[in-house]
Design an enzyme around this catalytic site. Sequence first.
Site: not given
Ligand code: AMP
Ligand code: MG
Length: 497
Positions: A98, A101, A260
């Site tokens: 989800g 952030r 995702d």
């Molecule tokens: P990503 O690797 O950036 O595609 O992130 C994978 C998942 O982790 C997604 O659901 C992001 O929203 C969540 N996510 C990544 N970094 C953060 C953060 N600093 N705070 C909250 N959720 C995060």
């Molecule tokens: Mg992502």
Amino acid sequence: MNRCTDPLHQLDLGLTWRNSFSQLGEDFYTPVSPQPLPAPYWVGSSRAMARELGLEASWLDSKDLLEALSGNCAIAGTRPLASVYSGHQFGVWAGQLGDGRAILLGETTAGLELQLKGAGLTPYSRMADGRAVLRSSIREFLCSEAMHGLQVPSTRALCVTGSDAPIYRETMETAAVLTRLAPSFVRFGHFEHFSYRGQLDQLKVLADYVIDRFYPQCRASDKFSGNAYAALLEAVNERTAQLVAQWQALGFCHGVMNTDNMSILGLTIDYGPFQFLDAYRSDHICNHSDTQGRYAFNQQPNIAYWNLFCLGQALLPLIVEPELALAALEPFKALFPREFERRMRAKLGLSDSDVQDPAGDRMLIQDILQLLARDGVDYSIFWRRLSHCVADATSEPVRDLFLDRSAFVAWWLRYEKRLSSSSPTQASGLMLKTNPKFVLRNHLAEQAIQSAKMKDFSLVDKLLTVLESPFEEHPAYAQFAAFPPDWAHSIQISCSS
Ligand code: AMP
Ligand code: MG
């Protein structure tokens, strides 16, 4: 009190909002307000993007917009929310993820959704802090607009605002918020989410929403016995094949092709440890955390196909017949190589209308890639120089890029012969519009980030200028088209952002 929840502090941007995603209902998201960011400042902004959004450019100088896009004040007409999705990460089912952030503010009537990335905690933040650091926000801001300049489908970016608020990653960094835009931020993972939970009504609502808004032709298609969901899968399959063909031709490595991070619209989305190749290496791994090389440069087409299978699996309850899903996925195998070769031929100045010996052209492409890899030749510089060499009928400036010059000269003679039926001016003209002079190399982003940490944002702005029109010469900025410095090889980019 959080000013964002105070109706007295709603900023009117003069845009009309439609917010179609929020009308899907709360099975798909949780309403959530951005968290205030203390004492924000502008880091970078795109006037071109503001224009496309229908936003007066003067807003980009205003304190009001700065506060609003940092989460300190609500925007009238928006309905902020965080959407829920799941996904496969590094080949493994990760369950619910989800918007942890990113907060979707809403959708303008011009059809663009506006999202604040790094705007604080949401119900999907899991163990993380809901924030994004300055470093990764600058990288995503510049690369989104660079991709747009390169005519590669991508989410867009309006601006980055920063704050001195400390954020801990491997070391202490500072917070930033990226304002990004896209017609939709729906990912393969949104479909996987409802499918894996057996929430088939919601799965259908989501698929119908995506079809009605973005793929209406799927309803009219009599292919797949009129099955609109199979037609949707085929359409996404096609857009994804075209997208990855563009990445491969440009030397762009995404780095984290989890399901995702795959857009249902075939957009490049979620810029993390991405990299434009410096020296050409087909198995280059840009993500320092990717120890197995799952997302290595040359794996991207296979991974895209794997991800499309996950999407097919998720849509199966709607498609019903597995054979239809397989038939919708099958075209990737022919489409990707066809699109890739077409784009590589354009890089060589060979027009679509003049392909007499496809196998011969394929060899020409394969052989030059092999020579580039063997000698570790800089990918973007090679193609840009070649574009000029064709106009000047000389091979020297490119030949000098190779250690094994005679091998290159042998290739050049074959290439010259193949080009002989076209006009050099025409071929070179096509090449200069295909082979960019400027790409966002890691070291350029790194220099902009280091300056920005010292509160000098001029490099962010200069890079944006060249990256918005990367096929133009921009003689004043020749340094951004130069070979990477030695220290560029030691830059390590991980998932941390
Ligand atoms: P990503 O690797 O950036 O595609 O992130 C994978 C998942 O982790 C997604 O659901 C992001 O929203 C969540 N996510 C990544 N970094 C953060 C953060 N600093 N705070 C909250 N959720 C995060
Ligand atoms: Mg992502």
